[in-house]
Design a protein around this motif. Structure first.
Motif, PDB file in Angstrom:
ATOM      1  N   TRP A  60       8.884 -44.157  19.819  1.00 51.82           N
ATOM      2  CA  TRP A  60       7.517 -44.664  19.631  1.00 51.82           C
ATOM      3  C   TRP A  60       7.186 -45.685  20.717  1.00 51.82           C
ATOM      4  O   TRP A  60       6.123 -45.647  21.327  1.00 51.82           O
ATOM      5  CB  TRP A  60       7.388 -45.303  18.243  1.00 51.82           C
ATOM      6  CG  TRP A  60       5.978 -45.656  17.909  1.00 51.82           C
ATOM      7  CD1 TRP A  60       5.080 -44.888  17.229  1.00 51.82           C
ATOM      8  CD2 TRP A  60       5.286 -46.873  18.241  1.00 51.82           C
ATOM      9  NE1 TRP A  60       3.883 -45.537  17.115  1.00 51.82           N
ATOM     10  CE2 TRP A  60       3.969 -46.747  17.721  1.00 51.82           C
ATOM     11  CE3 TRP A  60       5.639 -48.038  18.911  1.00 51.82           C
ATOM     12  CZ2 TRP A  60       3.020 -47.753  17.862  1.00 51.82           C
ATOM     13  CZ3 TRP A  60       4.699 -49.039  19.062  1.00 51.82           C
ATOM     14  CH2 TRP A  60       3.402 -48.890  18.533  1.00 51.82           C
ATOM     15  N   SER A  63       6.791 -44.007  24.009  1.00 51.32           N
ATOM     16  CA  SER A  63       5.550 -43.246  24.054  1.00 51.32           C
ATOM     17  C   SER A  63       4.337 -44.167  24.177  1.00 51.32           C
ATOM     18  O   SER A  63       3.460 -43.947  24.999  1.00 51.32           O
ATOM     19  CB  SER A  63       5.450 -42.384  22.799  1.00 51.32           C
ATOM     20  OG  SER A  63       4.206 -41.735  22.766  1.00 51.32           O
ATOM     21  N   GLU A  68       1.929 -43.447  27.448  1.00 50.62           N
ATOM     22  CA  GLU A  68       0.477 -43.414  27.274  1.00 50.62           C
ATOM     23  C   GLU A  68      -0.264 -44.260  28.328  1.00 50.62           C
ATOM     24  O   GLU A  68      -1.245 -43.780  28.902  1.00 50.62           O
ATOM     25  CB  GLU A  68       0.100 -43.809  25.852  1.00 50.62           C
ATOM     26  CG  GLU A  68       0.132 -42.598  24.922  1.00 50.62           C
ATOM     27  CD  GLU A  68       0.171 -42.957  23.452  1.00 50.62           C
ATOM     28  OE1 GLU A  68      -0.480 -43.943  23.063  1.00 50.62           O
ATOM     29  OE2 GLU A  68       0.871 -42.256  22.705  1.00 50.62           O
ATOM     30  N   GLU A  73       1.753 -38.272  28.985  1.00 51.59           N
ATOM     31  CA  GLU A  73       2.079 -37.708  27.673  1.00 51.59           C
ATOM     32  C   GLU A  73       2.758 -36.344  27.768  1.00 51.59           C
ATOM     33  O   GLU A  73       3.536 -35.962  26.902  1.00 51.59           O
ATOM     34  CB  GLU A  73       0.813 -37.560  26.813  1.00 51.59           C
ATOM     35  CG  GLU A  73       0.292 -38.858  26.250  1.00 51.59           C
ATOM     36  CD  GLU A  73      -0.762 -39.469  27.136  1.00 51.59           C
ATOM     37  OE1 GLU A  73      -0.875 -39.045  28.301  1.00 51.59           O
ATOM     38  OE2 GLU A  73      -1.488 -40.372  26.677  1.00 51.59           O
ATOM     39  N   ARG A  76       6.457 -36.073  27.315  1.00 47.93           N
ATOM     40  CA  ARG A  76       7.001 -36.550  26.043  1.00 47.93           C
ATOM     41  C   ARG A  76       8.294 -35.837  25.657  1.00 47.93           C
ATOM     42  O   ARG A  76       9.300 -36.472  25.357  1.00 47.93           O
ATOM     43  CB  ARG A  76       5.954 -36.331  24.960  1.00 47.93           C
ATOM     44  CG  ARG A  76       5.938 -37.414  23.932  1.00 47.93           C
ATOM     45  CD  ARG A  76       4.757 -37.257  23.018  1.00 47.93           C
ATOM     46  NE  ARG A  76       3.786 -38.315  23.200  1.00 47.93           N
ATOM     47  CZ  ARG A  76       2.488 -38.168  22.910  1.00 47.93           C
ATOM     48  NH1 ARG A  76       2.021 -37.013  22.490  1.00 47.93           N
ATOM     49  NH2 ARG A  76       1.666 -39.160  23.076  1.00 47.93           N
ATOM     50  N   SER A 123      10.777 -37.220  15.798  1.00 47.99           N
ATOM     51  CA  SER A 123      10.045 -38.018  16.786  1.00 47.99           C
ATOM     52  C   SER A 123       8.682 -37.404  17.092  1.00 47.99           C
ATOM     53  O   SER A 123       7.690 -38.103  17.259  1.00 47.99           O
ATOM     54  CB  SER A 123      10.857 -38.124  18.079  1.00 47.99           C
ATOM     55  OG  SER A 123      11.942 -38.980  17.889  1.00 47.99           O
ATOM     56  N   ILE A 127       4.614 -38.711  16.212  1.00 47.95           N
ATOM     57  CA  ILE A 127       3.490 -38.819  17.147  1.00 47.95           C
ATOM     58  C   ILE A 127       2.272 -38.090  16.574  1.00 47.95           C
ATOM     59  O   ILE A 127       1.152 -38.618  16.555  1.00 47.95           O
ATOM     60  CB  ILE A 127       3.874 -38.208  18.511  1.00 47.95           C
ATOM     61  CG1 ILE A 127       5.047 -38.963  19.115  1.00 47.95           C
ATOM     62  CG2 ILE A 127       2.671 -38.198  19.446  1.00 47.95           C
ATOM     63  CD1 ILE A 127       4.755 -40.388  19.494  1.00 47.95           C
ATOM     64  N   LYS A 130       0.492 -39.893  13.964  1.00 47.00           N
ATOM     65  CA  LYS A 130      -0.076 -41.162  14.433  1.00 47.00           C
ATOM     66  C   LYS A 130       0.437 -42.352  13.626  1.00 47.00           C
ATOM     67  O   LYS A 130      -0.323 -43.220  13.200  1.00 47.00           O
ATOM     68  CB  LYS A 130      -1.611 -41.121  14.394  1.00 47.00           C
ATOM     69  CG  LYS A 130      -2.190 -40.038  15.272  1.00 47.00           C
ATOM     70  CD  LYS A 130      -3.665 -40.265  15.537  1.00 47.00           C
ATOM     71  CE  LYS A 130      -4.180 -39.376  16.645  1.00 47.00           C
ATOM     72  NZ  LYS A 130      -4.033 -37.932  16.374  1.00 47.00           N
ATOM     73  N   SER A 136       6.937 -45.568  11.772  1.00 44.02           N
ATOM     74  CA  SER A 136       7.840 -44.606  12.409  1.00 44.02           C
ATOM     75  C   SER A 136       9.290 -44.922  12.063  1.00 44.02           C
ATOM     76  O   SER A 136      10.106 -44.017  11.917  1.00 44.02           O
ATOM     77  CB  SER A 136       7.628 -44.572  13.916  1.00 44.02           C
ATOM     78  OG  SER A 136       8.148 -45.738  14.502  1.00 44.02           O
TER      79      SER A 136
END
Lengths: 198, 346
Positions: A60, A63, A68, A73, A76, A123, A127, A130, A136
């Motif tokens: 998280w 990411s 981001e 992205e 990922r 994972s 994502i 959200k 997470s």
């Protein structure tokens, strides 16, 4: 208080309603291969809980704070795999130092966690849904616990029941394990719709 | 690891079976193996089967015949040529499966359920006494997931009149909901109606009164274990009661909810099956309470109308690992006791 209840709902739904193994069918390979004995399953299950609980928030962070802002992205998948692999490598070194028996028992399967689709799956789900950083972590722990619960039930069935009965030829080993897994998934369908469902 | 599997495969062919359930190759053996406890279960099922025919017409009798025949033929296909016999238990599986089906279910689905129940629920695990999950419930769960509409929204009202279904093949009045389902929407239904039955529902599950009477017979003959049945009922009342008092939506008043669906039938006939249940003294209490509490939880919160079937399958699934854990715990306590006894004289 309501925040706490919400986290509890995320946890329970990850363990039961959307069990990563029995409703999403992720992490099947190690589930079938390592579930012959309860002791080994417990070890691998604990390893999966630990790895998921750490890699989910770790991914998280990567990411949200790296990929981001840089609009990367699309990297990922590969980055998540690298993060998981690096973390498992560290974990393997620790296990080797701490418990020689567990290390010997897990053998090839600890490195295999790296490519355990359940870990990467958790994972990626995190994502898609959200989740925040705290969520997470809860979700990762819950998914790991759900996976552990499933492999423990399977190991119990295989060690305590199937080992002691003569199965029809051709149905021994992974074959009957797949049948059992199918019926377990049928039973877990009972949880559908509970906890808001995801 | 590979050689170990091979040894077992050879051993399966060459060694004589050690359990009394299996027999050696012998042409003179009768086709059917008689099992006294299974007869008792079948006796207990007769009133329920008759009530099904009385409520919903002779179609139920055809369903019973078709289901049992399919179950028997499936087991026969597995044991043919192995020297084993078809066990009496297959008729218990067939009858219990039909008891949990709606009386309107198409016949071919009854066949699918019975074949799946016996093949995947029982014979693949090595036959009688070795199944991990309750075979009838495996078949029913398969039908439930595969043909949801037929299994949950296609019911018939009982045939009216004193003669009831004895003069009819099937009931004409089709309904989409059972009292157990309408109860969840907040509609009040008199306790007596739900308790006595004669309402829309599964073939053998509408009458709580009959389920209790037949269940008590099983408890009296010691076929069913009260150490599972009693905690299951207490677990259901406890969980449903807490949900009801907490004001959860869809949580009906506990006593009404208990007698509305097939919960009591499930507790007495499916949950107490000794092969799949916990074999530990304390474990049985936990096993029963889990089934009761889970039935209530799934019934109230999930998308399914009732949770008894899923609760029992989940309990079957976790029983071996729970028994293992309890045995380990017992062993640890025994060791600790010995240590205390050894240290005692000082």
């Amino acid at each position: 208080m309501s925040e706490l209840l919400y986290f509890l709902a995320v946890l329970l739904s990850a363990v039961f309603t959307s069990n990563i193994l029995l409703t999403n069918y992720l992490g099947m390979c190690s589930f079938l291969a390592v579930s012959k004995e309860i002791k080994t399953s417990l070890g691998l299950g604990a390893a999966v809980v630990f790895v998921m609980a750490i890699t989910c928030p770790l991914n998280w962070m990567v990411s949200a704070w790296v990929l981001e802002p840089l609009h990367l992205e699309y990297l990922r998948f590969i980055v998540f795999i690298v993060v998981i692999a690096a973390f498992v490598q560290v974990l393997e070194m620790i296990v080797e130092r701490v418990s020689e028996t567990l290390y010997a028992n897990l053998g090839i399967f600890l490195p295999l966690i790296t490519v355990n689709c359940a870990i990467l799956g958790a994972s990626l789900f995190m994502i898609i849904r959200k989740y925040t950083l705290a969520e997470s972590f809860v979700y990762g722990t819950g998914s790991g616990l759900g996976w552990m619960l499933a492999i423990l039930a399977m190991a119990g069935i295989r060690q305590e029941k199937l080992n002691q009965s003569k199965l029809p030829r051709g149905l021994e080993g992974p074959a009957i394990a797949l049948v059992v897994a199918g019926i377990m998934a049928l039973a877990f369908m009972g949880f559908s719709g509970m906890g808001g469902g995801n | 690891m590979q050689t170990k599997v091979d040894e077992r495969a050879v051993g399966w062919q060459n060694t004589l079976p050690v359990t009394p359930m299996t027999t050696t190759q012998n042409a003179s053996l009768p086709l059917l193996k008689k099992q006294a406890p299974m007869n008792q279960v079948l006796y207990a099922l007769i009133p329920l089967a008759l009530s099904g025919i009385y409520f919903f017409g002779w179609r139920v009798a055809v369903m019973l015949a078709v289901g049992n025949l399919a179950a028997f033929l499936t087991e026969y296909a597995f044991v043919r040529g192995t020297g084993q016999q078809v066990t009496m238990a297959v008729f218990v599986t067939g009858t219990l499966l039909v008891m949990g089906l709606p009386p309107t279910l198409p016949m071919w689905m009854v066949v699918v359920g019975a074949v799946f129940a016996v093949a995947f629920g029982k014979m693949m695990f090595g036959g009688f006494g070795r199944n991990v999950f309750n075979p009838a419930l495996v078949g029913r769960a398969f039908l439930y997931i595969s043909f949801g509409g037929f299994m949950t929204a296609n019911w018939s009202e009982p045939v009216p009149g004193v003669a009831g279904g004895l003069l009819a093949y099937a009931s004409d009045t089709i309904t989409t909901a059972t009292p157990g389902m309408t109860l969840k929407t907040g509609v009040e239904i008199p306790f007596r109606d739900l308790f006595v039955g004669a309402t829309a529902g599964t073939v053998g599950g509408t009458s709580a009164l009959l389920a209790i009477l037949c269940g008590v017979y099983l408890l009296w003959r010691k076929i069913a274990n009260w150490r599972i049945a009693v905690p299951a009922i207490l677990g259901f009342l406890g969980m449903q009661g807490s949900l009801w008092l907490a004001g959860a939506p869809k949580a009906a008043e506990p006593l009404h909810a208990m007698v509305a669906g097939s919960f009591l039938l499930g507790v007495f006939f499916y949950a107490t099956e000794p092969v799949t249940a916990s074999k530990h003294a304390v474990g049985r209490w936990i096993y029963g309470a889990f089934i009761g509490a889970m039935s209530s939880l799934i019934g109230v919160f999930s998308v399914w109308p009732a949770g008894t079937m899923f609760a029992i399958l989940l309990a079957n699934m976790f029983a071996p690992i729970m028994d293992y854990g309890l045995k380990q715990w017992d062993a640890k306590r025994a060791v600790a006791k010995k240590a205390v006894a050894a240290a005692g004289p000082r």
